[in-house]
Design a protein around this motif. Structure first.
Motif, PDB file in Angstrom:
ATOM      1  N   GLY A 192      38.265  48.518  34.014  1.00 20.14           N
ATOM      2  CA  GLY A 192      38.838  47.460  33.200  1.00 20.14           C
ATOM      3  C   GLY A 192      39.033  46.129  33.884  1.00 20.14           C
ATOM      4  N   ILE A 193      38.632  46.016  35.152  1.00 22.73           N
ATOM      5  CA  ILE A 193      38.787  44.743  35.868  1.00 22.73           C
ATOM      6  C   ILE A 193      37.563  44.503  36.741  1.00 22.73           C
ATOM      7  CG2 ILE A 193      40.158  43.386  37.486  1.00 22.73           C
ATOM      8  CD1 ILE A 193      42.566  45.054  36.773  1.00 22.73           C
ATOM      9  N   PHE A 194      36.871  43.382  36.511  1.00 25.01           N
ATOM     10  CA  PHE A 194      35.808  42.974  37.427  1.00 25.01           C
ATOM     11  C   PHE A 194      36.456  42.419  38.688  1.00 25.01           C
ATOM     12  CE2 PHE A 194      32.735  39.617  38.805  1.00 25.01           C
ATOM     13  CZ  PHE A 194      31.716  40.465  39.215  1.00 25.01           C
ATOM     14  N   ALA A 195      37.316  41.444  38.532  1.00 29.06           N
ATOM     15  CA  ALA A 195      38.178  40.941  39.599  1.00 29.06           C
ATOM     16  C   ALA A 195      39.124  39.921  38.982  1.00 29.06           C
ATOM     17  CB  ALA A 195      37.378  40.311  40.740  1.00 29.06           C
ATOM     18  N   ALA A 196      40.241  39.683  39.655  1.00 24.38           N
ATOM     19  CA  ALA A 196      41.261  38.791  39.108  1.00 24.38           C
ATOM     20  C   ALA A 196      41.208  37.400  39.723  1.00 24.38           C
ATOM     21  CB  ALA A 196      42.640  39.405  39.326  1.00 24.38           C
ATOM     22  N   GLY A 197      40.171  37.113  40.481  1.00 25.08           N
ATOM     23  CA  GLY A 197      40.088  35.794  41.105  1.00 25.08           C
ATOM     24  C   GLY A 197      40.848  35.752  42.413  1.00 25.08           C
ATOM     25  N   ALA A 198      41.260  34.572  42.806  1.00 23.76           N
ATOM     26  CA  ALA A 198      41.951  34.393  44.078  1.00 23.76           C
ATOM     27  C   ALA A 198      43.400  34.875  43.985  1.00 23.76           C
ATOM     28  CB  ALA A 198      41.919  32.923  44.481  1.00 23.76           C
ATOM     29  N   ASP A 199      43.974  35.204  45.129  1.00 19.57           N
ATOM     30  CA  ASP A 199      45.369  35.628  45.216  1.00 19.57           C
ATOM     31  C   ASP A 199      46.257  34.381  45.148  1.00 19.57           C
ATOM     32  OD1 ASP A 199      47.908  36.467  45.995  1.00 19.57           O
ATOM     33  OD2 ASP A 199      47.122  37.987  47.350  1.00 19.57           O
TER      34      ASP A 199
END
Length: 207
Positions: A58-65
């Protein structure tokens, strides 16, 4: 290769799976540099296609921290953005066809990564956004340059000014992705596209 990417190889197709060990995987310039270097090494040893995917359902990636970004000084922020931009430029220039396998949320810097790939195939549960307008920041990894080239200036303005979240169908209409397929069929569909790309027919996978 860092521990953030699991790498496998089947013939001329390499597969890179993001696995940060976190419930919500975030990206960093170092992770992007490792990906770029890994794709380059695979290309040097005969890979003609490279798939970029995530191990988190359900997650490709959330971007930067965002917590890491808030702690940066101005000089550190510039280096953070510049390093990420250069890494994604290397992905975009890779000597093999790169395919983003997007099965879920693809926000911020993760969308910059997807846009750096040659082909983007999404599942029907994928979602896309550049949330910067809601957070008071601007994406720093090249998306503001890549998006107008890929989807046109008017659509890119909509993407970056509103922070709107697009579902898979909306992303397809906007031009952010090339194809949408059921989640359960995504991996096989991407593999088929990669095999064709590896054979030197990178456009024939489109119906």
């Amino acid at each position: 290769m860092s521990g953030s990417w699991r790498v496998s190889r089947e013939g001329a197709v390499a597969r890179f799976v993001l696995d940060t060990g976190r419930e919500t995987p975030t990206l960093s310039p170092e992770i992007l540099e490792d990906l770029a270097a890994g794709i380059e090494r695979q290309a040097e040893t005969g890979a003609s296609a490279a798939i970029v995917a995530s191990s988190t359902p359900g997650i490709f990636a959330a971007g930067a921290d965002l917590r890491a970004i808030r702690a940066l000084s101005a000089a550190e922020g510039y280096l953070y953005a510049r390093t990420g931009q250069e890494a994604l430029s290397r992905v975009a220039r890779a000597a093999c066809t790169t395919i983003a396998e997007i099965d879920g949320a693809c926000f911020g810097g993760a969308l910059d990564l997807a846009m750096a790939c040659d082909i983007r195939i999404a599942s029907d549960r994928a979602r896309f956004a550049h949330p910067g307008p809601r957070l008071g920041i601007v994406t720093g990894w090249g998306g503001t340059v890549d998006a107008p080239r890929r989807i046109g200036t008017a659509r890119a303005r909509r993407l970056f000014r509103s922070g709107e979240v697009f579902d898979a169908g909306g992303a397809l209409r906007l031009g952010l992705v090339d194809e949408v397929t059921p989640s359960g069929e995504l991996r096989e569909r991407v593999r088929a596209a990669a095999v064709i790309a590896a054979q030197g027919h990178c456009c024939q996978w489109l119906r």
